[in-house]
Design a protein around this motif. Structure first.
Motif, PDB file in Angstrom:
ATOM      1  N   LYS A 180       1.876 -17.462  -0.463  1.00  0.00           N
ATOM      2  CA  LYS A 180       3.057 -18.058   0.638  1.00  0.00           C
ATOM      3  C   LYS A 180       2.083 -17.868   2.129  1.00  0.00           C
ATOM      4  CE  LYS A 180       7.008 -16.316  -1.551  1.00  0.00           C
ATOM      5  NZ  LYS A 180       7.736 -17.861  -1.804  1.00  0.00           N
ATOM      6  N   ALA A 181       1.111 -17.430   2.157  1.00  0.00           N
ATOM      7  CA  ALA A 181       0.355 -17.289   3.337  1.00  0.00           C
ATOM      8  C   ALA A 181      -0.582 -18.281   3.498  1.00  0.00           C
ATOM      9  CB  ALA A 181      -0.636 -16.115   3.483  1.00  0.00           C
ATOM     10  N   ASP A 182      -1.030 -18.688   4.771  1.00  0.00           N
ATOM     11  CA  ASP A 182      -1.983 -19.949   4.803  1.00  0.00           C
ATOM     12  C   ASP A 182      -3.338 -19.594   4.034  1.00  0.00           C
ATOM     13  OD1 ASP A 182      -0.479 -21.114   6.670  1.00  0.00           O
ATOM     14  OD2 ASP A 182      -1.285 -20.334   8.622  1.00  0.00           O
ATOM     15  N   PRO A 183      -3.778 -20.361   3.281  1.00  0.00           N
ATOM     16  CA  PRO A 183      -5.234 -20.396   2.800  1.00  0.00           C
ATOM     17  C   PRO A 183      -6.248 -19.347   3.240  1.00  0.00           C
ATOM     18  CG  PRO A 183      -4.434 -22.695   2.550  1.00  0.00           C
ATOM     19  CD  PRO A 183      -3.500 -22.027   3.334  1.00  0.00           C
ATOM     20  N   GLN A 184      -6.539 -19.707   4.520  1.00  0.00           N
ATOM     21  CA  GLN A 184      -7.688 -18.837   5.104  1.00  0.00           C
ATOM     22  C   GLN A 184      -7.045 -17.476   5.498  1.00  0.00           C
ATOM     23  OE1 GLN A 184      -5.789 -21.153   6.865  1.00  0.00           O
ATOM     24  NE2 GLN A 184      -5.269 -20.337   8.896  1.00  0.00           N
ATOM     25  N   ASP A 185      -5.821 -17.015   5.125  1.00  0.00           N
ATOM     26  CA  ASP A 185      -5.222 -15.647   5.396  1.00  0.00           C
ATOM     27  C   ASP A 185      -4.987 -15.055   4.102  1.00  0.00           C
ATOM     28  OD1 ASP A 185      -5.358 -15.978   8.312  1.00  0.00           O
ATOM     29  OD2 ASP A 185      -3.238 -16.754   8.039  1.00  0.00           O
ATOM     30  N   ARG A 186      -5.311 -15.742   2.980  1.00  0.00           N
ATOM     31  CA  ARG A 186      -4.792 -15.074   1.645  1.00  0.00           C
ATOM     32  C   ARG A 186      -5.725 -13.972   1.407  1.00  0.00           C
ATOM     33  NH1 ARG A 186      -3.461 -20.781  -1.308  1.00  0.00           N
ATOM     34  NH2 ARG A 186      -1.348 -20.879  -0.230  1.00  0.00           N
ATOM     35  N   ASP A 187      -7.038 -13.999   1.285  1.00  0.00           N
ATOM     36  CA  ASP A 187      -7.933 -12.892   0.814  1.00  0.00           C
ATOM     37  C   ASP A 187      -7.516 -11.590   1.734  1.00  0.00           C
ATOM     38  OD1 ASP A 187      -9.141 -14.244  -0.932  1.00  0.00           O
ATOM     39  OD2 ASP A 187     -11.004 -14.988   0.091  1.00  0.00           O
ATOM     40  N   ASP A 188      -7.439 -11.825   2.972  1.00  0.00           N
ATOM     41  CA  ASP A 188      -7.285 -10.552   3.906  1.00  0.00           C
ATOM     42  C   ASP A 188      -5.775 -10.049   3.504  1.00  0.00           C
ATOM     43  OD1 ASP A 188      -9.627 -11.087   5.272  1.00  0.00           O
ATOM     44  OD2 ASP A 188      -8.767 -12.095   6.868  1.00  0.00           O
ATOM     45  N   LEU A 189      -4.913 -10.850   3.502  1.00  0.00           N
ATOM     46  CA  LEU A 189      -3.688 -10.321   2.904  1.00  0.00           C
ATOM     47  C   LEU A 189      -3.703  -9.653   1.637  1.00  0.00           C
ATOM     48  CD1 LEU A 189      -0.425 -10.048   3.206  1.00  0.00           C
ATOM     49  CD2 LEU A 189      -0.111 -12.371   2.346  1.00  0.00           C
ATOM     50  N   GLU A 190      -4.379 -10.162   0.550  1.00  0.00           N
ATOM     51  CA  GLU A 190      -4.495  -9.427  -0.623  1.00  0.00           C
ATOM     52  C   GLU A 190      -5.089  -8.043  -0.598  1.00  0.00           C
ATOM     53  OE1 GLU A 190      -6.132 -10.345  -5.301  1.00  0.00           O
ATOM     54  OE2 GLU A 190      -6.987 -11.448  -3.587  1.00  0.00           O
ATOM     55  N   GLN A 191      -6.121  -7.831   0.389  1.00  0.00           N
ATOM     56  CA  GLN A 191      -6.759  -6.783   0.648  1.00  0.00           C
ATOM     57  C   GLN A 191      -5.699  -5.927   1.300  1.00  0.00           C
ATOM     58  OE1 GLN A 191     -10.693  -7.178   2.249  1.00  0.00           O
ATOM     59  NE2 GLN A 191     -10.692  -4.731   2.796  1.00  0.00           N
ATOM     60  N   GLU A 192      -5.065  -6.273   2.270  1.00  0.00           N
ATOM     61  CA  GLU A 192      -4.429  -5.478   2.985  1.00  0.00           C
ATOM     62  C   GLU A 192      -3.104  -4.973   1.760  1.00  0.00           C
ATOM     63  OE1 GLU A 192      -2.731  -6.856   6.574  1.00  0.00           O
ATOM     64  OE2 GLU A 192      -4.485  -7.502   7.274  1.00  0.00           O
ATOM     65  N   LEU A 193      -2.625  -5.860   1.006  1.00  0.00           N
ATOM     66  CA  LEU A 193      -1.788  -5.431   0.348  1.00  0.00           C
ATOM     67  C   LEU A 193      -2.067  -4.377  -0.789  1.00  0.00           C
ATOM     68  CD1 LEU A 193       0.259  -8.856  -0.651  1.00  0.00           C
ATOM     69  CD2 LEU A 193       0.898  -6.967   0.660  1.00  0.00           C
ATOM     70  N   VAL A 194      -3.175  -4.534  -1.261  1.00  0.00           N
ATOM     71  CA  VAL A 194      -3.912  -3.580  -2.149  1.00  0.00           C
ATOM     72  C   VAL A 194      -4.275  -2.288  -1.588  1.00  0.00           C
ATOM     73  CG1 VAL A 194      -5.849  -2.782  -3.639  1.00  0.00           C
ATOM     74  CG2 VAL A 194      -4.932  -5.254  -3.923  1.00  0.00           C
ATOM     75  N   GLU A 195      -4.365  -2.283  -0.323  1.00  0.00           N
ATOM     76  CA  GLU A 195      -4.952  -0.989   0.392  1.00  0.00           C
ATOM     77  C   GLU A 195      -3.500  -0.229   0.883  1.00  0.00           C
ATOM     78  OE1 GLU A 195      -7.005  -2.021   4.132  1.00  0.00           O
ATOM     79  OE2 GLU A 195      -8.880  -2.611   2.941  1.00  0.00           O
ATOM     80  N   LYS A 196      -2.617  -0.980   1.157  1.00  0.00           N
ATOM     81  CA  LYS A 196      -1.391  -0.601   1.266  1.00  0.00           C
ATOM     82  C   LYS A 196      -0.781   0.203   0.079  1.00  0.00           C
ATOM     83  CE  LYS A 196       1.628   0.430   4.221  1.00  0.00           C
ATOM     84  NZ  LYS A 196       1.428   1.535   5.442  1.00  0.00           N
ATOM     85  N   MET A 197      -0.842  -0.476  -1.076  1.00  0.00           N
ATOM     86  CA  MET A 197      -0.310   0.183  -2.523  1.00  0.00           C
ATOM     87  C   MET A 197      -0.932   1.539  -2.664  1.00  0.00           C
ATOM     88  SD  MET A 197       0.151  -3.220  -4.882  1.00  0.00           S
ATOM     89  CE  MET A 197       0.493  -2.220  -6.215  1.00  0.00           C
ATOM     90  N   ILE A 198      -2.198   1.437  -2.515  1.00  0.00           N
ATOM     91  CA  ILE A 198      -3.033   2.564  -2.756  1.00  0.00           C
ATOM     92  C   ILE A 198      -2.685   3.669  -1.889  1.00  0.00           C
ATOM     93  CG2 ILE A 198      -5.295   3.957  -2.409  1.00  0.00           C
ATOM     94  CD1 ILE A 198      -6.480   0.971  -3.279  1.00  0.00           C
ATOM     95  N   SER A 199      -2.484   3.434  -0.725  1.00  0.00           N
ATOM     96  CA  SER A 199      -1.905   4.454   0.365  1.00  0.00           C
ATOM     97  C   SER A 199      -0.390   4.970   0.169  1.00  0.00           C
ATOM     98  CB  SER A 199      -2.023   3.808   1.796  1.00  0.00           C
ATOM     99  OG  SER A 199      -1.037   4.807   2.539  1.00  0.00           O
ATOM    100  N   ILE A 200       0.270   3.917  -0.670  1.00  0.00           N
ATOM    101  CA  ILE A 200       1.730   4.607  -1.007  1.00  0.00           C
ATOM    102  C   ILE A 200       1.762   5.194  -2.336  1.00  0.00           C
ATOM    103  CG2 ILE A 200       3.771   3.674  -1.569  1.00  0.00           C
ATOM    104  CD1 ILE A 200       3.503   1.274   0.552  1.00  0.00           C
ATOM    105  N   ILE A 201       0.765   4.782  -3.360  1.00  0.00           N
ATOM    106  CA  ILE A 201       0.848   5.514  -4.458  1.00  0.00           C
ATOM    107  C   ILE A 201       0.318   7.000  -4.117  1.00  0.00           C
ATOM    108  CG2 ILE A 201      -0.838   5.799  -6.690  1.00  0.00           C
ATOM    109  CD1 ILE A 201      -0.794   2.442  -6.568  1.00  0.00           C
ATOM    110  N   HIS A 202      -0.500   7.286  -3.444  1.00  0.00           N
ATOM    111  CA  HIS A 202      -1.102   8.589  -3.241  1.00  0.00           C
ATOM    112  C   HIS A 202      -0.024   9.420  -2.309  1.00  0.00           C
ATOM    113  CE1 HIS A 202      -5.529   7.953  -4.423  1.00  0.00           C
ATOM    114  NE2 HIS A 202      -4.668   7.029  -4.793  1.00  0.00           N
ATOM    115  N   SER A 203       0.806   8.927  -1.620  1.00  0.00           N
ATOM    116  CA  SER A 203       1.843   9.429  -0.901  1.00  0.00           C
ATOM    117  C   SER A 203       3.419   9.649  -1.521  1.00  0.00           C
ATOM    118  CB  SER A 203       1.774   9.039   0.522  1.00  0.00           C
ATOM    119  OG  SER A 203       2.323   7.802   0.646  1.00  0.00           O
ATOM    120  N   TYR A 204       3.333   8.908  -2.619  1.00  0.00           N
ATOM    121  CA  TYR A 204       4.825   8.552  -3.141  1.00  0.00           C
ATOM    122  C   TYR A 204       5.368   9.913  -3.834  1.00  0.00           C
ATOM    123  CZ  TYR A 204       8.629   5.921  -4.967  1.00  0.00           C
ATOM    124  OH  TYR A 204       9.757   5.634  -5.338  1.00  0.00           O
ATOM    125  N   ASN A 205       6.784  10.240  -3.353  1.00  0.00           N
ATOM    126  CA  ASN A 205       7.375  11.305  -3.912  1.00  0.00           C
ATOM    127  C   ASN A 205       7.835  11.080  -5.294  1.00  0.00           C
ATOM    128  OD1 ASN A 205       9.161  13.481  -4.690  1.00  0.00           O
ATOM    129  ND2 ASN A 205      10.210  13.340  -2.876  1.00  0.00           N
TER     130      ASN A 205
END
Length: 102
Positions: free
Chosen positions: A36-61
């Motif tokens: 859904k993002a502009d093509p030039q932003d997709r790789d960065d968005l994917e990386q940010e989503l994965v990084e955020k998921m990892i952070s949430i996984i490790h802090s999840y109750n």
């Protein structure tokens, strides 16, 4: 105890294979969101989503475990809220900061 819960337990203990398995379960949602993002932003968005998921996984109750769908939605909404993309639109055609799953 279901498979997802066991993966979360292992991931929280530092098991990288479990973390990757959880991320793989989210791959279709990550692709849907990044497309859904502009093509030039997709790789960065994917990386940010994965990084955020990892952070949430490790802090999840784990004492308050949602369904898989609820967890997916929470991860992506939180990532989008922290890094709204003005070029990304939701299903209603609104841009910026709105979850595509609302």
């Amino acid at each position: 105890m279901n498979e997802f819960y066991r993966l979360m337990e292992k991931a929280k203990q530092g098991d990288q294979e479990a973390t990757l398995a959880i991320i793989e379960k989210f791959a279709p949602l990550i692709r849907k969101t990044k497309n859904k993002a502009d093509p030039q932003d997709r790789d960065d968005l994917e990386q940010e989503l994965v990084e955020k998921m990892i952070s949430i996984i490790h802090s999840y109750n784990l004492d308050n475990v949602p369904t898989f769908s609820e967890f997916c939605r929470a991860v992506l909404e939180k990532a989008e809220k922290n890094h709204p993309d003005p070029h990304c639109t939701n299903a209603n055609g609104r841009s910026g900061g709105h979850s595509p799953f609302q």
